[in-house]
Scaffold this active site. Structure first.
Site, PDB file in Angstrom:
ATOM      1  N   GLU A  55     -60.924   4.306  96.903  1.00  0.00           N
ATOM      2  CA  GLU A  55     -62.254   4.188  96.305  1.00  0.00           C
ATOM      3  C   GLU A  55     -62.918   2.859  96.671  1.00  0.00           C
ATOM      4  O   GLU A  55     -64.135   2.760  96.798  1.00  0.00           O
ATOM      5  CB  GLU A  55     -62.123   4.296  94.778  1.00  0.00           C
ATOM      6  CG  GLU A  55     -63.452   4.547  94.105  1.00  0.00           C
ATOM      7  CD  GLU A  55     -63.528   3.983  92.701  1.00  0.00           C
ATOM      8  OE1 GLU A  55     -64.561   3.390  92.384  1.00  0.00           O
ATOM      9  OE2 GLU A  55     -62.545   4.134  91.954  1.00  0.00           O
ATOM     10  N   SER A  95     -59.889   1.018  89.600  1.00  0.00           N
ATOM     11  CA  SER A  95     -59.175   2.098  90.303  1.00  0.00           C
ATOM     12  C   SER A  95     -59.253   1.866  91.803  1.00  0.00           C
ATOM     13  O   SER A  95     -60.341   1.775  92.354  1.00  0.00           O
ATOM     14  CB  SER A  95     -59.828   3.441  90.002  1.00  0.00           C
ATOM     15  OG  SER A  95     -59.834   3.694  88.631  1.00  0.00           O
ATOM     16  N   ARG A 150     -67.848   9.275  92.064  1.00  0.00           N
ATOM     17  CA  ARG A 150     -67.662   7.980  92.752  1.00  0.00           C
ATOM     18  C   ARG A 150     -68.325   7.992  94.138  1.00  0.00           C
ATOM     19  O   ARG A 150     -67.767   7.490  95.104  1.00  0.00           O
ATOM     20  CB  ARG A 150     -66.170   7.646  92.927  1.00  0.00           C
ATOM     21  CG  ARG A 150     -65.421   7.419  91.642  1.00  0.00           C
ATOM     22  CD  ARG A 150     -65.940   6.165  90.932  1.00  0.00           C
ATOM     23  NE  ARG A 150     -65.063   5.758  89.853  1.00  0.00           N
ATOM     24  CZ  ARG A 150     -65.099   6.264  88.624  1.00  0.00           C
ATOM     25  NH1 ARG A 150     -65.978   7.194  88.307  1.00  0.00           N
ATOM     26  NH2 ARG A 150     -64.273   5.826  87.700  1.00  0.00           N
TER      27      ARG A 150
HETATM   28  N1  EPU Z   1     -51.712   8.454  84.088  1.00  0.00           N
HETATM   29  C1  EPU Z   1     -50.355   8.267  84.243  1.00  0.00           C
HETATM   30  N2  EPU Z   1     -49.921   7.046  84.688  1.00  0.00           N
HETATM   31  C2  EPU Z   1     -50.763   6.023  84.949  1.00  0.00           C
HETATM   32  C3  EPU Z   1     -52.152   6.212  84.796  1.00  0.00           C
HETATM   33  C4  EPU Z   1     -52.599   7.434  84.368  1.00  0.00           C
HETATM   34  O1  EPU Z   1     -49.558   9.160  84.014  1.00  0.00           O
HETATM   35  O2  EPU Z   1     -50.262   4.961  85.342  1.00  0.00           O
HETATM   36  C5  EPU Z   1     -52.198   9.767  83.611  1.00  0.00           C
HETATM   37  C6  EPU Z   1     -52.106   9.961  82.117  1.00  0.00           C
HETATM   38  O3  EPU Z   1     -51.689  11.291  81.899  1.00  0.00           O
HETATM   39  C7  EPU Z   1     -53.512   9.835  81.610  1.00  0.00           C
HETATM   40  C8  EPU Z   1     -54.312  10.337  82.805  1.00  0.00           C
HETATM   41  O4  EPU Z   1     -53.539   9.928  83.940  1.00  0.00           O
HETATM   42  O5  EPU Z   1     -53.738  10.584  80.506  1.00  0.00           O
HETATM   43  C9  EPU Z   1     -55.705   9.760  82.894  1.00  0.00           C
HETATM   44  O6  EPU Z   1     -55.642   8.333  82.873  1.00  0.00           O
HETATM   45  P1  EPU Z   1     -56.929   7.449  82.461  1.00  0.00           P
HETATM   46  O7  EPU Z   1     -57.508   7.945  81.190  1.00  0.00           O
HETATM   47  O8  EPU Z   1     -56.545   6.026  82.554  1.00  0.00           O
HETATM   48  O9  EPU Z   1     -57.991   7.833  83.571  1.00  0.00           O
HETATM   49  P2  EPU Z   1     -57.899   7.922  85.155  1.00  0.00           P
HETATM   50  O10 EPU Z   1     -58.237   9.306  85.541  1.00  0.00           O
HETATM   51  O11 EPU Z   1     -56.613   7.368  85.653  1.00  0.00           O
HETATM   52  C10 EPU Z   1     -60.440   7.430  85.526  1.00  0.00           C
HETATM   53  C11 EPU Z   1     -61.307   6.455  86.285  1.00  0.00           C
HETATM   54  C12 EPU Z   1     -61.338   5.104  85.602  1.00  0.00           C
HETATM   55  C13 EPU Z   1     -61.897   5.303  84.191  1.00  0.00           C
HETATM   56  C14 EPU Z   1     -60.987   6.314  83.457  1.00  0.00           C
HETATM   57  C15 EPU Z   1     -61.534   6.681  82.100  1.00  0.00           C
HETATM   58  C16 EPU Z   1     -61.208   7.183  88.607  1.00  0.00           C
HETATM   59  C17 EPU Z   1     -60.748   6.873  89.994  1.00  0.00           C
HETATM   60  N3  EPU Z   1     -60.843   6.320  87.657  1.00  0.00           N
HETATM   61  O12 EPU Z   1     -59.089   6.960  85.590  1.00  0.00           O
HETATM   62  O13 EPU Z   1     -62.247   4.273  86.307  1.00  0.00           O
HETATM   63  O14 EPU Z   1     -61.943   4.095  83.472  1.00  0.00           O
HETATM   64  O15 EPU Z   1     -60.915   7.548  84.213  1.00  0.00           O
HETATM   65  O16 EPU Z   1     -62.661   7.482  82.234  1.00  0.00           O
HETATM   66  O17 EPU Z   1     -61.903   8.177  88.415  1.00  0.00           O
HETATM   67  C18 EPU Z   1     -62.525   2.565  87.939  1.00  0.00           C
HETATM   68  O18 EPU Z   1     -63.188   3.377  88.588  1.00  0.00           O
HETATM   69  O19 EPU Z   1     -62.332   1.393  88.344  1.00  0.00           O
HETATM   70  C19 EPU Z   1     -61.916   2.988  86.684  1.00  0.00           C
HETATM   71  C20 EPU Z   1     -61.114   2.200  85.977  1.00  0.00           C
END
Ligand code: EPU
Length: 343
Positions: free
Chosen positions: A338, A235, A160
């Site tokens: 972010e 995010s 990012r």
């Molecule tokens: N989780 C929770 N609670 C929540 C959200 C997430 O417990 O409310 C935990 C879960 O264990 C889940 C893990 O977090 O398995 C990962 O969640 P998710 O797959 O939604 O991915 P993320 O790491 O929260 C990142 C990116 C997203 C992108 C997803 C998928 C960042 C800051 N965000 O989110 O990007 O879509 O991975 O690759 O790196 C964005 O940048 O706007 C965005 C949506």
């Protein structure tokens, strides 16, 4: 040049924040933009408005980058290089590539925003980052109004992050991005848990780029709010990266803590760091689904802050700071924002 006065920016930012631009102009070609930039020095650039939080009226000339067009720069039997102008909508571009069978960005389906801002925060999702397919970024230097160009290595891409968020912040405007995509033998990225799971459910063993895109769209629609319906900027925070020592301490206290192991960024260092999903931290801290006046935390993904209706940018920023303070006191982790905060 058609400069309008006192224009509401509500429909120009995905958070739907209602602030006013004292002067506003929408620009649809490179030469016109260059001409404006030779005359105006104090400008505010607006593209898809998908990664910013506006907290006040803008008392500068707001330039809406609306330069459209996609052209083939080079192609052979296996690859194509496309030059895409900054004002193209990102998701429409992804959909067009899929219709042409051009592979490489299918995992980045449904990300809000425009092509021109995709390199700034190196948009990423489901194991792919846009830096993997960008060969070149072109723009205009705001000071000299001269054309500038940056090859992939010169963009200093990171998680990012890029040179456009750091050394070049507010110094250039991106006018087009060049992408190298595959026409055959696509390198599919299906490792992400949710994608693998969905492929198994659908009994697809040889997915096409369209299959991946469809699945990503489904996952995003289930987890992330549609900015056309509820104001948001995806995010709001970055996932924090902690050391092995800090991770072990956290894991002792929270044995189910989710994490991604990532190699250290220093070449000579063979140890790993640990990326913790900020959404999990925010959920454990009790914020998920909470509403404070007209803003709140999304109920399916705690990493996303939302504007239910008439929240101001300051309301959302105040909530973000409250979340940061709480996460710091519970987990001793600093959450970095972010989204670009316009103060
Ligand atoms: N989780 C929770 N609670 C929540 C959200 C997430 O417990 O409310 C935990 C879960 O264990 C889940 C893990 O977090 O398995 C990962 O969640 P998710 O797959 O939604 O991915 P993320 O790491 O929260 C990142 C990116 C997203 C992108 C997803 C998928 C960042 C800051 N965000 O989110 O990007 O879509 O991975 O690759 O790196 C964005 O940048 O706007 C965005 C949506």
């Amino acid at each position: 040049m058609n400069i309008q006065q006192n224009i509401s920016l509500k429909s120009y930012n995905t958070f739907g924040i209602d602030v006013t631009a004292s002067r506003f102009v929408s620009v649809d070609n490179f030469i016109k933009l260059q001409k404006i930039l030779t005359q105006e020095k104090d400008v505010f650039l607006l593209s898809g408005g998908s990664n910013m939080l506006l907290t006040k009226n803008i008392d500068k000339l707001v330039i809406h980058i609306n330069i459209k067009g996609i052209s083939v720069y080079y192609e052979n039997e296996s690859e194509v290089e496309l030059t895409v102008n900054a004002g193209e909508d990102w998701h429409e571009f992804v959909m067009w590539c899929i219709s042409q069978n051009y592979g490489g960005i299918e995992n980045l389906s449904l990300i809000p925003g425009n092509v021109g801002t995709s390199p700034i925060q190196n948009i990423g999702a489901y194991g792919v980052e846009v830096k993997d397919v960008i060969t070149k970024v072109e723009g205009i230097d705001l000071n000299s109004a001269k054309k500038v160009e940056f090859y992939n290595k010169e963009c200093n891409f990171g998680y990012r992050n890029s040179i456009f968020k750091n050394e070049l912040k507010e110094k250039i405007v991106i006018t087009s991005v060049r992408f190298k995509l595959t026409k055959i033998n696509h390198h599919l990225n299906t490792n992400y848990g949710a994608i693998e799971k969905e492929l198994a459910i659908r009994k697809i063993s040889n997915p096409t780029i369209k299959d991946i895109s469809d699945i990503v769209i489904n996952i995003r629609q289930a987890k992330l709010p549609d900015p056309k319906k509820i104001g948001n900027s995806g995010s709001f925070f970055k996932n924090p990266i902690v050391s092995l020592k800090q991770f072990k301490k956290l894991q002792e206290k929270y044995p189910n803590i989710p994490f991604y192991k990532i190699p250290s960024s220093k070449k000579e260092d063979t140890s790993y760091n640990y990326k913790i999903p900020a959404g999990w931290l925010i959920e454990i801290a009790g914020f998920k689904g909470k509403r404070y006046g007209d803003c709140g935390i999304h109920d399916n993904q705690a990493l996303v802050l939302v504007n239910f209706d008439k929240a101001s940018g300051t309301d959302i920023y105040t909530l973000a700071k409250k979340i940061q303070e709480t996460i710091l006191s519970i987990f001793e982790i600093t959450l970095d924002i972010e989204v670009n905060i316009i103060e």
